[in-house]
Motif scaffolding. Structure first.
Motif, PDB file in Angstrom:
ATOM      1  N   GLU A  62       7.811  38.698 -54.651  1.00 51.87           N
ATOM      2  CA  GLU A  62       8.398  39.997 -54.314  1.00 51.87           C
ATOM      3  C   GLU A  62       7.419  41.143 -54.490  1.00 51.87           C
ATOM      4  N   ILE A  63       6.408  40.981 -55.324  1.00 50.16           N
ATOM      5  CA  ILE A  63       5.534  42.086 -55.714  1.00 50.16           C
ATOM      6  C   ILE A  63       4.824  42.713 -54.515  1.00 50.16           C
ATOM      7  N   GLN A  64       4.586  41.931 -53.454  1.00 48.67           N
ATOM      8  CA  GLN A  64       3.870  42.457 -52.294  1.00 48.67           C
ATOM      9  C   GLN A  64       4.640  43.578 -51.603  1.00 48.67           C
ATOM     10  N   HIS A  65       5.934  43.690 -51.856  1.00 52.89           N
ATOM     11  CA  HIS A  65       6.750  44.719 -51.214  1.00 52.89           C
ATOM     12  C   HIS A  65       6.858  45.993 -52.055  1.00 52.89           C
ATOM     13  N   VAL A  76       6.705  45.195 -62.514  1.00 54.46           N
ATOM     14  CA  VAL A  76       7.942  45.737 -63.063  1.00 54.46           C
ATOM     15  C   VAL A  76       8.900  46.135 -61.946  1.00 54.46           C
ATOM     16  N   GLU A  77       8.373  46.814 -60.896  1.00 53.95           N
ATOM     17  CA  GLU A  77       9.227  47.224 -59.779  1.00 53.95           C
ATOM     18  C   GLU A  77       9.809  46.015 -59.057  1.00 53.95           C
ATOM     19  N   ALA A  78       9.000  44.977 -58.889  1.00 50.03           N
ATOM     20  CA  ALA A  78       9.492  43.770 -58.225  1.00 50.03           C
ATOM     21  C   ALA A  78      10.568  43.093 -59.067  1.00 50.03           C
ATOM     22  N   ALA A  79      10.344  43.027 -60.383  1.00 47.22           N
ATOM     23  CA  ALA A  79      11.339  42.420 -61.270  1.00 47.22           C
ATOM     24  C   ALA A  79      12.637  43.210 -61.229  1.00 47.22           C
ATOM     25  N   GLY A 295      15.217  42.083 -70.091  1.00 51.33           N
ATOM     26  CA  GLY A 295      13.835  42.014 -69.630  1.00 51.33           C
ATOM     27  C   GLY A 295      13.398  43.112 -68.705  1.00 51.33           C
ATOM     28  N   VAL A 296      14.314  43.958 -68.248  1.00 52.64           N
ATOM     29  CA  VAL A 296      13.955  45.043 -67.345  1.00 52.64           C
ATOM     30  C   VAL A 296      15.024  46.129 -67.444  1.00 52.64           C
TER      31      VAL A 296
END
Length: 302
Positions: A62-65, A76-79, A295-296
């Motif tokens: 997901e991090i690529q988005h 963090v944003e992806a999580a 966790g987030v």
């Protein structure tokens, strides 16, 4: 109205931002094509929603988005995005929300989970519908946004230097100055000179550039047109990377304010979409408060 809660990237994955890419030279090699910027290992604990873990592999995908100043912030944003997604899917299951996946304007099928989340938000999030008075207030406070652009009806003659040397540029400049002296402010003489001398394809249209908006021409040429009075030819050619431009401004068309009645529906759609985003963020924050999130911090990113 089609709506999407940007903070959690709902809807068609094709509408998400392109992943950040780094060239192979930037990553330490010079083997050719671009390579994706990969995240580092997570630096925080497991992410769970009511005991359901968000796998680290899914976060890495997901991090690529989620472009961010650094890789850890992007992680963090992806999580957070995947945590919110899981939270909404669990709530939809609890409420028994069932949705039929649809298709977009180019017949791409909607993912089932996306359809479920969309249906849940359509049921639970109710935006405020702006009235005429609210729309009018916005219009009056932002009237400059509802103006047609100022237009420049212009023409040019492009004289290209025969080479990149300074002498070639000087020779081209002298030629351009000679043409300026011949045509003066005569539109007929300018048109004839453009057909004979200009290196631009516009030569076939008497050098006409049509009606130009600010930002459509290279800055040097735009600045030259701005300085001209209507119906005149610039007395000094303007240099750009393409060559020397002999500029003529036929006329300047002032922008005008678009009447409120014409833009009222557009304003209402914008205000309603803004209200929906606010209410959707509040809804997600309230869900996070009522459920067990580990966790987030979800509300922090809304």
């Amino acid at each position: 109205m089609s709506r999407r809660l940007d903070v959690i990237n709902l809807g068609d994955p094709a509408q998400r931002p392109e992943p950040k890419m780094m060239s192979s030279c930037e990553t330490g090699g010079c083997s050719g094509g671009p390579e994706p910027l990969l995240p580092p290992p997570p630096t925080f604990g497991e992410v769970r929603i009511n005991g359901v873990e968000i796998p680290p592999e899914a976060i890495a995908q997901e991090i690529q988005h989620h472009p961010a100043p650094d890789a850890e912030a992007a992680w963090v944003e992806a999580a957070r995005a995947l945590a919110v997604r899981e939270l909404l899917l669990q709530e939809a299951k609890r409420l028994g929300v069932i949705a039929e996946p649809g298709t977009d304007e180019i017949d791409r099928s909607e993912v089932e989970d996306d359809a479920t989340i969309r249906a849940l938000l359509e049921e639970e999030v109710v935006p405020a519908e702006p009235g005429d008075s609210e729309c009018l207030r916005y219009y009056e406070a932002n009237e400059d946004r509802f103006r047609t652009p100022e237009l420049f009806e212009a023409a040019h003659i492009l004289i290209e230097p025969e080479g990149n040397s300074e002498q070639a540029w000087e020779t081209a400049l002298e030629r351009a100055r000679g043409i300026v002296g011949q045509v003066g402010d005569s539109p007929e003489a300018f048109a004839g000179a453009a057909r004979v001398n200009s290196s631009c394809p516009s030569a076939q249209q008497d050098g006409s550039l049509g009606q130009i908006r600010r930002g459509e021409l290279v800055p040097e040429v735009q600045a030259g047109l701005e300085a001209l009075a209507e119906g005149t030819t610039a007395r000094e050619p303007v240099r750009s990377r393409f060559g020397w431009h002999i500029l003529r401004l036929h006329r300047r068309i002032e922008g005008r304010t678009i009447p409120f009645d014409v833009v009222r529906e557009r304003i209402a759609d914008m205000l309603e979409a803004r209200s929906w985003s606010v209410e959707a963020a509040r809804y997600v924050a309230s869900l996070a408060a009522r459920n067990r999130v580990e966790g987030v911090l979800i509300a922090e990113g809304l």
